[in-house]
Design an enzyme around this catalytic site. Sequence first.
Site, PDB file in Angstrom:
ATOM      1  N   GLY A  86       7.388   8.135  -3.803  1.00 35.71           N
ATOM      2  CA  GLY A  86       7.228   7.580  -5.142  1.00 35.71           C
ATOM      3  C   GLY A  86       6.424   6.496  -5.253  1.00 35.71           C
ATOM      4  O   GLY A  86       6.187   5.782  -4.409  1.00 35.71           O
ATOM      5  N   ASP A 121       9.118  -4.838  -2.872  1.00 35.64           N
ATOM      6  CA  ASP A 121       9.410  -5.777  -4.122  1.00 35.64           C
ATOM      7  C   ASP A 121       8.585  -5.329  -5.275  1.00 35.64           C
ATOM      8  O   ASP A 121       8.621  -5.824  -6.327  1.00 35.64           O
ATOM      9  CB  ASP A 121       8.604  -7.249  -3.477  1.00 35.64           C
ATOM     10  CG  ASP A 121       7.433  -7.243  -3.283  1.00 35.64           C
ATOM     11  OD1 ASP A 121       6.504  -6.331  -2.982  1.00 35.64           O
ATOM     12  OD2 ASP A 121       6.808  -8.476  -2.919  1.00 35.64           O
ATOM     13  N   GLY A 122       7.717  -4.038  -5.042  1.00 37.57           N
ATOM     14  CA  GLY A 122       6.913  -3.702  -6.166  1.00 37.57           C
ATOM     15  C   GLY A 122       5.914  -4.459  -6.467  1.00 37.57           C
ATOM     16  O   GLY A 122       5.138  -4.326  -7.502  1.00 37.57           O
ATOM     17  N   ARG A 172      -5.586   0.547 -12.100  1.00 36.12           N
ATOM     18  CA  ARG A 172      -6.557   1.687 -11.247  1.00 36.12           C
ATOM     19  C   ARG A 172      -6.632   2.790 -12.404  1.00 36.12           C
ATOM     20  O   ARG A 172      -5.468   2.980 -13.105  1.00 36.12           O
ATOM     21  CB  ARG A 172      -5.529   1.985 -10.192  1.00 36.12           C
ATOM     22  CG  ARG A 172      -6.046   3.180  -9.569  1.00 36.12           C
ATOM     23  CD  ARG A 172      -5.625   3.452  -8.071  1.00 36.12           C
ATOM     24  NE  ARG A 172      -4.344   3.898  -7.772  1.00 36.12           N
ATOM     25  CZ  ARG A 172      -3.760   4.192  -6.990  1.00 36.12           C
ATOM     26  NH1 ARG A 172      -4.280   3.796  -5.819  1.00 36.12           N
ATOM     27  NH2 ARG A 172      -2.530   4.355  -6.600  1.00 36.12           N
ATOM     28  N   ARG A 179      -0.806  14.122  -6.111  1.00 40.09           N
ATOM     29  CA  ARG A 179      -1.148  13.920  -4.475  1.00 40.09           C
ATOM     30  C   ARG A 179      -0.676  15.325  -3.975  1.00 40.09           C
ATOM     31  O   ARG A 179       0.241  15.849  -4.384  1.00 40.09           O
ATOM     32  CB  ARG A 179      -0.580  12.704  -3.824  1.00 40.09           C
ATOM     33  CG  ARG A 179      -0.699  11.797  -4.512  1.00 40.09           C
ATOM     34  CD  ARG A 179       0.790  10.558  -4.698  1.00 40.09           C
ATOM     35  NE  ARG A 179       0.400   9.478  -5.584  1.00 40.09           N
ATOM     36  CZ  ARG A 179      -0.135   8.559  -5.413  1.00 40.09           C
ATOM     37  NH1 ARG A 179      -0.306   7.955  -3.890  1.00 40.09           N
ATOM     38  NH2 ARG A 179      -0.130   7.402  -6.289  1.00 40.09           N
ATOM     39  N   ASP A 248       0.763  11.593   0.956  1.00 44.24           N
ATOM     40  CA  ASP A 248       0.738  10.964  -0.322  1.00 44.24           C
ATOM     41  C   ASP A 248      -0.395  10.144  -0.648  1.00 44.24           C
ATOM     42  O   ASP A 248      -0.572   9.625  -1.939  1.00 44.24           O
ATOM     43  CB  ASP A 248       2.077   9.996  -0.225  1.00 44.24           C
ATOM     44  CG  ASP A 248       2.049   9.073   1.031  1.00 44.24           C
ATOM     45  OD1 ASP A 248       1.627   9.705   2.245  1.00 44.24           O
ATOM     46  OD2 ASP A 248       1.956   7.774   0.537  1.00 44.24           O
ATOM     47  N   ASN A 249      -1.428  10.087   0.116  1.00 48.83           N
ATOM     48  CA  ASN A 249      -2.674   9.300  -0.354  1.00 48.83           C
ATOM     49  C   ASN A 249      -3.723  10.255  -0.446  1.00 48.83           C
ATOM     50  O   ASN A 249      -5.224   9.783  -0.491  1.00 48.83           O
ATOM     51  CB  ASN A 249      -2.997   8.410   0.679  1.00 48.83           C
ATOM     52  CG  ASN A 249      -1.912   7.112   0.683  1.00 48.83           C
ATOM     53  OD1 ASN A 249      -1.280   6.758  -0.206  1.00 48.83           O
ATOM     54  ND2 ASN A 249      -1.863   6.230   1.863  1.00 48.83           N
ATOM     55  N   ASP A 258      -6.183   5.133  -2.849  1.00 50.16           N
ATOM     56  CA  ASP A 258      -5.193   4.091  -2.069  1.00 50.16           C
ATOM     57  C   ASP A 258      -6.085   3.583  -1.066  1.00 50.16           C
ATOM     58  O   ASP A 258      -6.116   4.164   0.237  1.00 50.16           O
ATOM     59  CB  ASP A 258      -4.113   4.999  -1.549  1.00 50.16           C
ATOM     60  CG  ASP A 258      -2.782   4.510  -2.051  1.00 50.16           C
ATOM     61  OD1 ASP A 258      -3.024   3.952  -3.178  1.00 50.16           O
ATOM     62  OD2 ASP A 258      -1.906   5.036  -1.647  1.00 50.16           O
TER      63      ASP A 258
HETATM   64  P1  AMP Z   1       1.004   3.178   0.668  1.00 51.63           P
HETATM   65  O1  AMP Z   1       0.874   2.941   2.157  1.00 51.63           O
HETATM   66  O2  AMP Z   1       0.369   2.231  -0.244  1.00 51.63           O
HETATM   67  O3  AMP Z   1       0.491   4.361   0.235  1.00 51.63           O
HETATM   68  O4  AMP Z   1       2.450   3.341   0.113  1.00 51.63           O
HETATM   69  C1  AMP Z   1       3.596   4.080   0.789  1.00 51.63           C
HETATM   70  C2  AMP Z   1       4.646   4.257   0.000  1.00 51.63           C
HETATM   71  O5  AMP Z   1       5.522   2.891  -0.025  1.00 51.63           O
HETATM   72  C3  AMP Z   1       4.546   4.410  -1.553  1.00 51.63           C
HETATM   73  O6  AMP Z   1       5.798   5.161  -1.744  1.00 51.63           O
HETATM   74  C4  AMP Z   1       4.623   3.074  -2.393  1.00 51.63           C
HETATM   75  O7  AMP Z   1       5.089   3.181  -3.326  1.00 51.63           O
HETATM   76  C5  AMP Z   1       5.575   2.273  -1.274  1.00 51.63           C
HETATM   77  N1  AMP Z   1       5.405   0.964  -1.054  1.00 51.63           N
HETATM   78  C6  AMP Z   1       4.367   0.138  -0.789  1.00 51.63           C
HETATM   79  N2  AMP Z   1       4.260  -1.224  -0.672  1.00 51.63           N
HETATM   80  C7  AMP Z   1       5.286  -1.364  -1.591  1.00 51.63           C
HETATM   81  C8  AMP Z   1       5.959  -2.521  -2.236  1.00 51.63           C
HETATM   82  N3  AMP Z   1       5.133  -3.724  -2.090  1.00 51.63           N
HETATM   83  N4  AMP Z   1       7.121  -2.445  -3.097  1.00 51.63           N
HETATM   84  C9  AMP Z   1       7.653  -1.060  -3.393  1.00 51.63           C
HETATM   85  N5  AMP Z   1       6.900   0.053  -2.672  1.00 51.63           N
HETATM   86  C10 AMP Z   1       5.985   0.015  -1.752  1.00 51.63           C
HETATM   87 MG    MG Z   2      -0.186   5.387  -1.296  1.00 60.24          MG
END
Ligand code: AMP
Ligand code: MG
Length: 489
Positions: A86, A121-122, A172, A179, A248-249, A258
């Site tokens: 998510g 940390d979002g 974005r 996805r 997911d990407n 992504d």
């Molecule tokens: P990504 O590698 O960017 O495709 O992210 C994979 C998953 O990790 C997704 O569910 C993102 O929302 C989560 N995620 C990545 N970075 C963070 C972050 N800094 N804080 C919270 N969730 C993250």
């Molecule tokens: Mg992603």
Amino acid sequence: MPFSFDNTYARLPEAFFARVNPTPVREPRWIALNRDLADRLGIDSATLDSDEGLAYLAGNANPAGAEPIAMAYSGHQFGGFSPRLGDGRAILLGEVVDDAGVRHDIQLKGAGPTPFSRRGDGRSALGPVLREYLVSEAMAALGVPTTRALAAVWSGDTVFREAVEPGGVFTRVARSHLRIGTVEYFSSRGEIEHLASLVRYAVARHYPESADAPNLAVALLEGVVERQAALVARWLGLGFIHGVMNTDNMSLSGETIDYGPCAFMDDYHPARKFSFIDEQGRYAYANQPAIAHWNLTRLAEALLPLLAEDEEEATDVAGEVLRRYPSLFQAAWGEVFSAKLGLNALRDRDDVKLVHELLDLMTEQETDFTLTFRRLTQTVVGDGEAGFLSLFSDPEPVRRWLGLWQARAERDGGSTEARQERMRLANPIFIPRNHRIEAAIQAGRRGDFEPFHQLHRVLARPCEEQPEAVEYEQPPLPHEEVKVTFCGT
Ligand code: AMP
Ligand code: MG
């Protein structure tokens, strides 16, 4: 009111998302606002380009009509299934419809924690914000389906990664954020009603021409297979390595999405990878077509309950659609590389062999991917041959290859001018070279965004000569070379 939101995803059942407001940042400042894009999306860019607009795109205030949500999805990451990923650091504000009737998501990345953040940390560090801005806009200028960059904001907060870094918020724009992992989410939970709703939604939004198909899930699978095959072929034609092709990407719309540890290659090698976390090279350059096929197989599996009444028949249908992928990819790859060589088409095995012979020479002699094709283009009219050959340390076999290629090109007929023009548009002069991106990020960390803006300006016209920017054509010097890129997290 800068945005005329018209939200549909937030109308779907609550199981599809979590409602969550962005968390304000300390002291937002503009880095970039893409006014051209805003105008094309029917967003009032003059109103957006203000303190009020800044507050919206920093997550410090909600614009009228926004219904902020974090989307639910799963994903296969490096081969293993994570049932609940998510949007952990992204919040969808809402959707806008452009003049052509196309719907776009407006999403803030790095806008604070959501129920999907787990231990994260979002937030986003500045580096990934600038990288995604530059690379996605470069991709758009190169004509590759991609999400877009509407804005980059300096947050005034710090985030803690490998080191302490300034934070940023990225806006974005995407055809949607659906996805393969979104499909996997409902399928893995056995929520077949939701799965069916998702399929209806995805077909209506991305494959409206299939709205009357006898089976929407089959139509969706066929559509995604076709677009992903074409997309990956485009990546290969530019020496692009996505870096994290997790399910997911991979977007159902067929856009590149992504931009984490992605990069364009300098020296060509089929096994090249950049991602720090991709130790096995799973997502290396030449693996990308096979990985896309693997991901599409996960999509087909997730759709199985809807592909046919009984399981055996569903498996047959899935197999039949998936079996088309290799030839779809080959055809798309042939289109891309025939244009790069100025040929009307790759007509037979010998033509395909001709491409591979050049790629092999490039591998053996470690020539720069972009520069090789640019110099090849310059051999067609005028006296570019010496410049092309000078890229190779052992020019003899290359000279032989040139002779074969010229003879083959002549068999297509047509003028050399027309051929060169075709090649010019298929072989960009300017790509977002990794060392340039790194330099823009380093300067940005110090609060100097001029290198970022300069690079962005150059990349907006990738196939045009820009005499004032010749240094951006060049591969990195040995000490400038970037060997790995880090994930966006
Ligand atoms: P990504 O590698 O960017 O495709 O992210 C994979 C998953 O990790 C997704 O569910 C993102 O929302 C989560 N995620 C990545 N970075 C963070 C972050 N800094 N804080 C919270 N969730 C993250
Ligand atoms: Mg992603």
